[in-house]
Each structure stands twice: as C-alpha cells, then as structure tokens.
Design a protein around this motif. Structure first.
Motif, PDB file in Angstrom:
ATOM      1  N   LEU A   1     -11.449  35.660  -1.222  1.00  0.00           N
ATOM      2  CA  LEU A   1     -11.039  35.779  -2.770  1.00  0.00           C
ATOM      3  C   LEU A   1     -10.795  37.411  -3.209  1.00  0.00           C
ATOM      4  O   LEU A   1     -11.620  38.246  -2.706  1.00  0.00           O
ATOM      5  CB  LEU A   1     -12.178  35.414  -3.715  1.00  0.00           C
ATOM      6  N   VAL A   2      -9.882  37.548  -3.973  1.00  0.00           N
ATOM      7  CA  VAL A   2      -9.653  39.306  -4.435  1.00  0.00           C
ATOM      8  C   VAL A   2     -10.429  39.360  -5.521  1.00  0.00           C
ATOM      9  O   VAL A   2     -10.266  38.753  -6.435  1.00  0.00           O
ATOM     10  CB  VAL A   2      -8.138  39.443  -4.469  1.00  0.00           C
ATOM     11  N   SER A   3     -11.214  40.526  -5.419  1.00  0.00           N
ATOM     12  CA  SER A   3     -12.111  40.678  -6.600  1.00  0.00           C
ATOM     13  C   SER A   3     -12.075  42.297  -6.847  1.00  0.00           C
ATOM     14  O   SER A   3     -11.642  43.199  -6.023  1.00  0.00           O
ATOM     15  CB  SER A   3     -13.536  40.317  -6.229  1.00  0.00           C
ATOM     16  N   GLY A   4     -12.143  42.520  -8.014  1.00  0.00           N
ATOM     17  CA  GLY A   4     -12.218  44.028  -8.537  1.00  0.00           C
ATOM     18  C   GLY A   4     -12.953  44.524  -9.736  1.00  0.00           C
ATOM     19  O   GLY A   4     -13.769  43.454 -10.408  1.00  0.00           O
ATOM     20  N   GLN A   5     -12.866  45.831  -9.899  1.00  0.00           N
ATOM     21  CA  GLN A   5     -13.813  46.264 -11.234  1.00  0.00           C
ATOM     22  C   GLN A   5     -12.591  46.658 -12.180  1.00  0.00           C
ATOM     23  O   GLN A   5     -11.612  47.026 -11.801  1.00  0.00           O
ATOM     24  CB  GLN A   5     -14.718  47.467 -10.741  1.00  0.00           C
ATOM     25  N   LYS A   6     -13.280  46.441 -13.517  1.00  0.00           N
ATOM     26  CA  LYS A   6     -12.279  47.057 -14.594  1.00  0.00           C
ATOM     27  C   LYS A   6     -12.700  48.498 -14.747  1.00  0.00           C
ATOM     28  O   LYS A   6     -13.865  48.899 -15.239  1.00  0.00           O
ATOM     29  CB  LYS A   6     -12.726  45.962 -15.819  1.00  0.00           C
ATOM     30  N   THR A   7     -11.693  49.276 -14.948  1.00  0.00           N
ATOM     31  CA  THR A   7     -11.868  50.516 -15.199  1.00  0.00           C
ATOM     32  C   THR A   7     -10.671  50.723 -16.610  1.00  0.00           C
ATOM     33  O   THR A   7     -10.142  49.901 -16.920  1.00  0.00           O
ATOM     34  CB  THR A   7     -11.383  51.634 -14.367  1.00  0.00           C
ATOM     35  N   ALA A   8     -10.754  52.092 -17.017  1.00  0.00           N
ATOM     36  CA  ALA A   8      -9.763  52.375 -18.068  1.00  0.00           C
ATOM     37  C   ALA A   8      -8.305  52.082 -17.726  1.00  0.00           C
ATOM     38  O   ALA A   8      -7.576  51.801 -18.681  1.00  0.00           O
ATOM     39  CB  ALA A   8     -10.223  53.813 -18.603  1.00  0.00           C
ATOM     40  N   ASP A   9      -8.121  52.309 -16.493  1.00  0.00           N
ATOM     41  CA  ASP A   9      -6.475  52.406 -15.964  1.00  0.00           C
ATOM     42  C   ASP A   9      -6.379  50.883 -15.550  1.00  0.00           C
ATOM     43  O   ASP A   9      -4.984  50.609 -15.551  1.00  0.00           O
ATOM     44  CB  ASP A   9      -6.475  53.098 -14.779  1.00  0.00           C
ATOM     45  N   GLY A  10      -7.298  49.977 -15.553  1.00  0.00           N
ATOM     46  CA  GLY A  10      -6.965  48.776 -15.354  1.00  0.00           C
ATOM     47  C   GLY A  10      -8.067  48.084 -14.148  1.00  0.00           C
ATOM     48  O   GLY A  10      -8.943  48.574 -14.419  1.00  0.00           O
ATOM     49  N   ILE A  11      -7.429  47.181 -13.122  1.00  0.00           N
ATOM     50  CA  ILE A  11      -8.318  46.872 -12.290  1.00  0.00           C
ATOM     51  C   ILE A  11      -8.370  47.770 -11.179  1.00  0.00           C
ATOM     52  O   ILE A  11      -7.276  48.171 -10.521  1.00  0.00           O
ATOM     53  CB  ILE A  11      -7.916  45.234 -11.832  1.00  0.00           C
ATOM     54  N   VAL A  12      -9.534  47.925 -10.621  1.00  0.00           N
ATOM     55  CA  VAL A  12      -9.742  48.646  -9.163  1.00  0.00           C
ATOM     56  C   VAL A  12     -10.218  47.544  -8.206  1.00  0.00           C
ATOM     57  O   VAL A  12     -11.091  46.924  -8.511  1.00  0.00           O
ATOM     58  CB  VAL A  12     -10.603  49.766  -9.347  1.00  0.00           C
ATOM     59  N   ARG A  13      -9.417  47.881  -6.900  1.00  0.00           N
ATOM     60  CA  ARG A  13     -10.019  46.933  -5.946  1.00  0.00           C
ATOM     61  C   ARG A  13     -10.337  47.530  -4.937  1.00  0.00           C
ATOM     62  O   ARG A  13      -9.642  48.747  -4.596  1.00  0.00           O
ATOM     63  CB  ARG A  13      -9.343  45.483  -5.525  1.00  0.00           C
ATOM     64  N   SER A  14     -11.026  47.220  -3.787  1.00  0.00           N
ATOM     65  CA  SER A  14     -11.338  47.892  -2.454  1.00  0.00           C
ATOM     66  C   SER A  14     -10.172  47.522  -1.535  1.00  0.00           C
ATOM     67  O   SER A  14      -9.758  46.275  -1.564  1.00  0.00           O
ATOM     68  CB  SER A  14     -12.839  47.435  -1.829  1.00  0.00           C
TER      69      SER A  14
ATOM     70  N   PRO B   1     -23.935  44.177  -3.049  1.00  0.00           N
ATOM     71  CA  PRO B   1     -23.478  45.604  -3.754  1.00  0.00           C
ATOM     72  C   PRO B   1     -22.127  45.513  -4.296  1.00  0.00           C
ATOM     73  O   PRO B   1     -21.332  44.837  -3.928  1.00  0.00           O
ATOM     74  CB  PRO B   1     -23.646  46.798  -2.425  1.00  0.00           C
ATOM     75  N   ASN B   2     -21.866  46.342  -5.215  1.00  0.00           N
ATOM     76  CA  ASN B   2     -20.599  46.436  -6.048  1.00  0.00           C
ATOM     77  C   ASN B   2     -20.386  45.168  -6.324  1.00  0.00           C
ATOM     78  O   ASN B   2     -18.979  44.598  -6.297  1.00  0.00           O
ATOM     79  CB  ASN B   2     -19.652  46.904  -5.231  1.00  0.00           C
ATOM     80  N   TYR B   3     -21.173  44.408  -7.287  1.00  0.00           N
ATOM     81  CA  TYR B   3     -20.695  43.272  -7.922  1.00  0.00           C
ATOM     82  C   TYR B   3     -19.679  43.269  -8.677  1.00  0.00           C
ATOM     83  O   TYR B   3     -19.786  43.938  -9.696  1.00  0.00           O
ATOM     84  CB  TYR B   3     -22.074  42.538  -8.430  1.00  0.00           C
ATOM     85  N   PRO B   4     -18.539  42.558  -8.437  1.00  0.00           N
ATOM     86  CA  PRO B   4     -17.426  42.749  -9.117  1.00  0.00           C
ATOM     87  C   PRO B   4     -17.321  42.074 -10.437  1.00  0.00           C
ATOM     88  O   PRO B   4     -18.135  41.023 -10.532  1.00  0.00           O
ATOM     89  CB  PRO B   4     -16.179  42.140  -8.291  1.00  0.00           C
ATOM     90  N   GLN B   5     -16.448  42.381 -11.359  1.00  0.00           N
ATOM     91  CA  GLN B   5     -16.571  41.735 -12.814  1.00  0.00           C
ATOM     92  C   GLN B   5     -15.331  40.607 -12.835  1.00  0.00           C
ATOM     93  O   GLN B   5     -15.193  40.007 -13.496  1.00  0.00           O
ATOM     94  CB  GLN B   5     -16.378  42.553 -13.975  1.00  0.00           C
ATOM     95  N   TYR B   6     -14.286  40.990 -11.989  1.00  0.00           N
ATOM     96  CA  TYR B   6     -13.054  40.161 -12.274  1.00  0.00           C
ATOM     97  C   TYR B   6     -12.525  39.753 -10.810  1.00  0.00           C
ATOM     98  O   TYR B   6     -12.520  40.325  -9.688  1.00  0.00           O
ATOM     99  CB  TYR B   6     -12.060  41.260 -12.595  1.00  0.00           C
TER     100      TYR B   6
END
Lengths: 309, 603
Positions: free
Chosen positions: B406-419, B481-486
């Motif tokens: 599954l693709v997951s990421g964090q939300k930042t001001a610029d949009g979504i960030v993923r590893s 670790p780094n539990y994503p929101q999205y």
C-alpha cells in the motif's frame, strides 16, 4: 350369424373457420403450448444442455529420462543430489552424488501403449551418511488422442522422509491425470507441451523445487503420482547403497471434456422430443374434445363431401 | 473387388479383437523359440512366412535370394544387422522352458536332455505347447507326468491336432500382417539416422547440454539481452560468469549460479560453515569475493557502502576511505568477524545492453557458533543509465495490484510526502522470536494490497505497571515508526493531488477519559472497490479505518491468571464492490426472462 369387424379405417373430419375467431386463437394457443412448453419443461428439469461429458482412454506415456533426486543424508540437513541436468550437477559441487539408475518401460498387454515404468536407483553413500529423506522428480511425456489431441509434459514427484535412516524405498503407484476444467472436444491441446524443468537454464532458480512445483500446479492438466503406501525399509548395511525402486503404472483415465455443438444438440433433441410426445398426445385429445363437441364454433366438413368448400 | 477388400479388412479386424482378448488364457502360446539369440518371433503354420526378418538383432548368416517378403533395403545392411533365423514351427521341437543348453532343466518336461531326470520331476512347468490358437486346426504338444507305482514319475507326451470350434477361426493364414508385428526396416548406413530418430524418443543423455555461455559471449560485445548470463573478465583476461549465490534444491547456497541480465533477483540462502576452519579461508564469507570482480568490457565493481552488524544486530555504517578491506578474522574460536551477511548489487545499464556501472553495498557482521548455519542475503537490481538513481515504486497503474505494498504518506504544506524506500510504507508488526512487545527492535512487514494478515506480540503484566507509558509505547509499536496519515487511493496516485489520497480514520484518542487504557489490538480495515471497465477493473481504496481495542476491565481479569497478555495486530481488506453475477453481458430486449444459458451452444 355373429358380426365381426372385417375392416376399419379412420375418417377425416375437417373443421373450418375464418382467421379472426376464437377457434383460430385457440389453435394458436394450443400450438404454442404444445411446442414451447416441452422446451421449458426439459430445460427446467436440468441437464438440458450437456456441458460436460467424459470418456475413457489410456494415455500414451513415455518417461522422458529426466530425473532429479535429493536425499538428506543427516538430520542436520546435509544432502546429496543428482539430476540429469548438467547445469544443476555443476552447481551442486560437492553435494553431487551420482547414483546407478536403471529404467525399463513395459507394454504388458501388447497394445502398443506402455503400461508401466520400472525405475531403480542405487545411491552410494559414504560411511558417515544415512538417508533420512528422499525427493525424486521424474518427467513424462503424456499424450491423449481420442477426443482432442493432448500433448504435454508432466511430472511425478515423490517425497518421503523418515526419522529412521532407510535402506530401501519402494514406490508403487499410478500416474493419474488431474484436470481442473474439461478439455475441448477436438483440436490440438499442446499448451503444456513445454519442459517442466528447464534443463538448459544455468540459473539456480530454474531448479528450485518450489518454483518447479508451483508453476506446474498452476496448470489445468497435471499428472500426479498416487502412491498411497510407500514402503520405507530400515536397516541399511554399512557400505551398501540406498535403493529406491519405483514402479509407476500408466492406468486408464477418465477424461472429462466439453461436448461439441452437435453432441449438445443431440442430447437436447432427445430430451425435447420425448417430452414433446406427451404434450402432443395431451393436446391432441384436448383439440379433439373441443372441436368434436363444438365448444368453439367451427364448420365441420365430414368425409364423403371432399369437394365441397 | 472393393467389397472383398472390405470383407478382408473386416475379418482382420475381428482377428485383431480376438488376439487382444485371448491373452489371459493359460495354455502356452508359443512366442519364444529355443534359439537364445531370438527374443520374439510370432510364427505361423503357413510356410511362406517363415523366412521373414522379424527383428534387427544378430545372425549374420543369411541368404537373400529366396525370400520374396524381404523388405526392400536401399543400401547394404549395417555390419551388425542381418536377417533372422527361420522360426521353428513344429510344436514337438519347441520347448520354451529349456533354458540351459545340454543340461536338463528341472521340471521342464519338453527338455530333451531330461530323459533320465524325468523320474524325479514333480510337475511340468510347461504343460502344452501350441501354435496360434485362432487356427481352426492346430498342433498341440502336451506333456504330463504320471506317477508310477514305485513313486517315480513318468513322462507322457503327445502331439495332437486340435480343432477350434469358433466360427471365426482361421482356416488358412495368408494375411501376414494381421497376426504379426510389422517387419521393421533394416538399418543401413543411409537410413540409420532416420530410424534412430523414429524409434528413440527419450533416453538418458538426450538432454541438451546447453552452450548458452558461448552464445552470450558472442553477444557480450554487442550488448546483453534480458535473461542473459553476464560475463566477467579475470585478471589474466580469462572470461568467467558473474555469480550470485542462490538457493537451488535445498535452502543451502549454491555459489556458481549466474545472475541474469535485467532480472531483479533477491535470494536468501543458508551456508553451513565450521567457523574455526572456514572463517578466514572460505571465499563465500569474504567481501573480496563480491567486490573484486570486473565485469566484461572493463566495468569494475564499485564498493559504495559497508555496514557492520554487531552480534546483537545493531548496524553501523563504516567509513570507507578506499583500498581497505575487511577480511574475515577469527576473534576467538566462537566468533568470526567481518563475515559477509548481505550483498546488494545495483547495476546501471545502457539502452544498448551494456553494463555501465556496478555498485555494491555490503553488510558485514560478527557470527558466532550458535548462529549457524549462517544466512546470507543477495540482491541484484538494475537501473537505467540515464534514469534517476532511485526509482519510485508504484503499486499499480492505476489500480492497486494484489500483493504490492500500500502506498502511504504524510501530509505537509506542499501536499503529500511519501518515502521512496519500499519499506517506508504502512506496515504491520512482524512477530519475532522473543515475542515481547516492549523489547525492540521490532521487525515490520509492509501491508500488501489484498492480503489479510495477522500478527502479534505478548505483554507481560509486570511490565504494564506504568500504564500511560506502556500504552504509548505499545501504540507506537503497533503503528510502527512514521505512522502515515494518508493512503493512496490508487497505486500510482500523484503526490500533488490530495484528493487522490484517503486519510486513515481513527476512532482512538489516547488521552480520553480518566482511566488509562492499554491497547489490546490494532486493526486496519481497508475498504476497496473495483473501478472502471468490467474487462480491466482497477482496485481503488475507498476508506481505511484504524480500530484500536483497549481494555475495559483490569488486565488481571483479561489474562485469567496467566501473566502474559497477547496483543494483536491485524489488517483486513474488504471488497465493497458489487459481486459479479452470471448473465448476459447486456440484457436482451426480446425476452429478459429467459435464463442466461437457454441458448447455450448458440449464443
């Protein structure tokens, strides 16, 4: 003087009516009921269209003289292996142990089809080695001819392990065909006529038993060695080789296939007509009653006035 | 003419059926003769068939003049082949059990050498010898023993003519092919190869001894193709193959398995070593084996990173200043240092199939005797020369593919960030051998689309004394670790489009309420649907929900006396699209009431 029936013949009575009458309507309804309801009855009672049928055939099986043997020689997981694939033998290095193998295929009833494979293998062992488990792969060429022509390469896999080191293993079983979906009723079916083990591959992954068995079991048509009772004989004398004797019979197989168009039609026709006969008889009686008794008004024209319109 | 031919054919058909059904009868139907060099000869009463070659075995003495049925031979027969002896048809001279020449065979009543020993026989191993049973009139030699008054046996032999009462018996035999094997072609110099091809399909040694290396060698100059073996150049210019150890028949490492061009490969295999002997001598443990390689067309392997792993599993990256090597050394009889544990090759290739650049990263470690057999890990990946160094993995295009993470990421001001690291996604706790939730480091496995899984760990009650700390630690362990929101709705959802990303809904708020609750299970419920055309549906994640169960009563009650509490971590994928039903693709307008296979063979 007693009378007796000297002769009889049926008399034809014609009933006439115009197109837009109750009698015409009745006739149309009766015709529809007579010919369509048997179709519904035959269909609803299941099995109207033949979708799967079976036939019996003894396959033409040949041992392809490809084999792969892995034997565990200690409880710690040391092993010796041998195959007929030169690339694999090169890879095995010190674990390669060349056995003495003898193979015979027999045609017992002289019908031109082989009935039995006798595979004997003697695996020499070093003094410190004992055989705890055996994995053996044999490949076969398998052909069917009666309905669709099937040509495929198939596999027999033997695996036996014991906690007690063995002297002999006897495998006596049948090479059975397993199919998931029915075969077509005609044509050539050779999508599985490819090597089960790619002996020309220099890569180790081509000889991984996982990969071989997994891709083989993906197939619609496979063969499986059904050997319910392998015999593991313990008590090997020092210096004597481990013996593996396999007797694999090629039995008659019941093969299911998808019937062709005309076979499907034939069986449907039989069912339809046999139900239709009953309906014909019943509605004939009903029509006779209706018209004879003038339930619906028609103009009967008896025999003897054939020329009146 | 044709009618008679058809009748003959019909008769032969009948005879054939008779042949096959007669096989189970007991009396001896002679098909061996007393010539040991002959294996099989079917012989007939008709004299015209007698001198026929039946087999391609020996007997060089033959005369080729008097045989009208001899097969036409284009060239001279091979020296070892020839014609057979004339089959013997007289039943009185036939004796199938006579296996020893000039010596009496025991209980073989037809053996002519047994005139003296016959008194000692107890039974006859062959009682009758007859010719073809289908003949209307045939000779049968019968042998039986009679016990004399003194206890010894006496042989009674007779040759009788028996008649066959079957209406389909053969009165005179003039159709040779009907009851005998067809005569094979005699091998000659000219037809030997074709005969060999015809009759030998499979035999030992028939496998192709692959000469793939030589073909790749030719190709190496012009560039490799997918799946080719890659070549290396030795110091003195000799060519070798690029080996990547892999597991073959067992889990043990097979060293000389080549790596294939453009085939991503990762393998784990085990190596049984004796540390004292092998630590500094076994090449497979030394990093030089994996770094000191030069691929053909002069591409040296570049050592990029070396990570040292200690005995307890912590990893530190070593600074490589170049030139230095870390060869394995035996620290004490139990521990061997600098053993290669993991090798990762990254190969850059050019569009014409040349290898441009090879980078290798190594994990070296300490190995002790208790950790044997040793597991080694080997990876090889290929990246394009002009492409970026790191490629972003998609999990589908566009819909998710089952089995990809599954693709997951964090939300930042610029949009979504993923590893970009494929392991940096939503993951599930992987159970470890010590099973303890609070003792790290924890292994985690990525959440694969469509794969429901469950795992867990245990919590000892004495550790749970400080509830608020344990609760937070447990939550971190379960979420990772780094539990994503999205989570991306599609496998290739673009990062700049936040509408394509589904937020993880959570019903759990840790600070709520007065009493502190310990999470007992962590469950992710992912609802997905099929999107798009029927032929090629795309999987889309619709919603994802985090369900965390906490204890509502005291922990002692839950464990029911034992001191261990099991904590579960699970994930489930719920398809919410409508199930497929059999039916017409578009309902026919004429009569939609008919069942779908009403017109089965027609439609």
């Amino acid at each position: 003087m007693a009378f007796y029936e000297v002769y009889s013949h049926p008399a034809l009575i014609r009933y006439k009516t115009s197109v837009c009458t109750k009698a015409s309507l009745f006739l149309v309804a009766v015709l529809c009921l007579t010919y369509i309801s048997p179709l519904l009855v035959a269909y609803r009672s299941q099995g109207f269209w033949l979708k799967r049928s079976t036939y019996e055939e003894q396959p033409v099986v040949r041992f392809q003289y490809e084999s792969l043997l892995v034997a565990a020689t200690s409880t710690q997981g040391d092993y010796v292996a041998w195959s007929t694939f030169p690339h694999l033998n090169n890879m095995l290095g010190a674990n390669l142990r060349i056995p003495a193998v003898s193979v015979r295929e027999e045609d017992q009833n002289q019908d031109g089809k082989l009935d039995r494979l006798i595979f004997q293998l003697q695996l020499p062992l070093k003094p410190e080695e004992q055989v705890y488990s055996v994995q053996l792969l044999l490949t076969f060429s398998y052909q069917l001819f009666r309905m669709s022509t099937v040509a495929m390469q198939s596999l027999a896999y033997v695996q036996h392990s014991s906690s007690v080191p063995g002297a002999k293993l006897l495998i006596s079983g049948d090479l059975r065909l397993q199919q998931r979906t029915p075969l077509p009723h005609r044509g050539l079916y050779d999508i599985y006529n490819v090597s089960v083990i790619d002996g020309s591959s220099p890569f180790a992954s081509a000889y991984e038993l996982d990969n071989i068995i997994r891709s083989y079991q993906e197939r619609n048509l496979t063969t499986v060695l059904s050997c319910p009772t392998p015999v593991w004989t313990v008590g090997r004398a020092a210096g004597s080789p481990f013996q593996l004797n396999a007797e694999i019979r090629y039995p008659m197989e019941v093969i299911s296939y998808r019937p062709g168009f005309w076979e499907t039609i034939k069986f449907a026709w039989i069912q339809y007509v046999s139900v239709l006969l009953i309906f014909l008889w019943v509605f004939e009686r009903i029509q006779k009653f209706v018209f004879q008794n003038q339930v619906l008004t028609t103009v009967p024209i008896p025999v003897g006035k054939p020329h009146m319109s | 003419m044709s009618a008679s031919a058809a009748a003959a054919w019909f008769c032969s058909f009948l005879l054939f059926t008779a042949v096959t059904t007669d096989e189970n009868t007991t009396s001896y139907n002679f098909n061996t003769t007393d010539y040991p060099e002959l294996n099989f000869t079917y012989s007939f009463t008709d004299s015209s068939t007698t001198a026929r070659p039946d087999s391609t075995t020996t007997t060089p003495s033959y005369s080729s003049t008097d045989d009208p049925l001899r097969p036409t031979v284009p060239g001279d027969p091979l020296p070892a082949s020839g014609y057979l002896l004339t089959p013997v048809t007289d039943v009185s001279t036939l004796c199938p059990c006579d296996e020893h020449r000039d010596v009496c065979d025991i209980n073989c009543c037809c053996d002519r050498q047994c005139s003296e020993q016959v008194a000692l026989f107890t039974s006859c191993s062959v009682n009758t010898v007859s010719v073809n049973k289908q003949l209307c009139s045939r000779d049968v030699a019968s042998y039986s023993l009679r016990i004399k008054i003194d206890g010894y046996s006496e042989l009674q032999s007779s040759v009788k003519k028996e008649t066959n009462s079957d209406i389909f018996c053969i009165h005179s035999q003039n159709r040779f092919d009907g009851l005998s094997h067809p005569s094979p072609a005699l091998p000659t110099d000219s037809n030997f190869d074709s005969l060999f091809k015809q009759f030998t399909q499979f035999f030992f040694g028939s496998e192709v001894t692959g000469s793939q290396v030589s073909t790749t060698e030719l190709r190496a100059s012009s560039g490799y193709q997918y799946g080719d073996v890659m070549l290396t150049a030795g110091e003195s210019g000799q060519r070798g193959m690029f080996w990547l150890p892999a597991a073959a028949l067992t889990a043990d490492c097979v060293d000389n398995s080549p790596a294939a061009f453009l085939k991503q490969q990762s393998s784990r295999c085990s190596r049984r070593v004796d540390l004292e002997q092998d630590c500094s001598t076994l090449p497979a443990l030394s990093m030089d084996t994996y770094t000191d390689i030069q691929l053909l067309t002069v591409v040296p392997v570049l050592l990029v990173s070396v990570v040292l792993q200690s005995l307890d599993g912590t990893q530190t990256e070593l600074q490589i200043s170049g030139g230095e090597t870390f060869s394995p050394a035996l620290l004490n009889p139990d521990v061997c240092a600098n053993v290669v544990l993991k090798v990762v090759y990254v190969m850059k290739y050019s569009p014409d199939g040349q290898i441009v650049d090879v980078m290798v990263s190594l994990v070296l470690g300490f190995v002790q005797n208790t950790a044997l057999p040793l597991e080694q890990e080997f990876h090889i990946t290929f990246i394009q020369d002009d492409g970026e160094d790191v490629s972003v993995y998609y999990s589908g295009n566009p819909g998710y593919v089952v089995g990809l993470p599954l693709v997951s990421g964090q939300k930042t001001a610029d949009g979504i960030v993923r590893s970009v690291d494929p392991r940096g996604t939503l993951s599930l706790l992987h159970s470890s051998e010590d099973q303890d939730c609070l003792q790290g480091p924890h292994q985690r496995s990525p959440l694969l689309f469509g794969v429901d899984s469950v795992s867990g760990c245990t919590l000892r009650l004495e550790d749970a004394a400080n509830c608020s700390v344990v609760s937070q630690v447990l939550l971190d362990v379960l979420r990772g670790p780094n539990y994503p929101q999205y989570v991306a709705a599609f496998g290739n959802s673009p990062l700049h489009n936040p509408l394509d990303w589904v937020s993880i809904k959570s019903s759990f708020s840790p600070g709520e309420g007065q009493s502190c609750n310990i999470p007992l299970s962590h469950h992710l419920e992912i609802e997905w649907t099929k999107y798009g055309s029927l032929v090629n549906p795309q999987a889309q994640v619709v919603s994802i929900k985090e369900v965390i169960q906490t204890n509502t009563s005291s922990l002692d009650l839950l464990t029911r006396g034992s001191s261990l509490l099991s904590i579960r971590s699970s994930v489930s994928f719920v398809p919410v699209s409508a199930a497929a039903l059999p039916g017409f693709r578009a309902a026919p307008t004429i009569d939609a009431k008919l069942p779908f296979d009403f017109f089965f063979p027609f439609v």
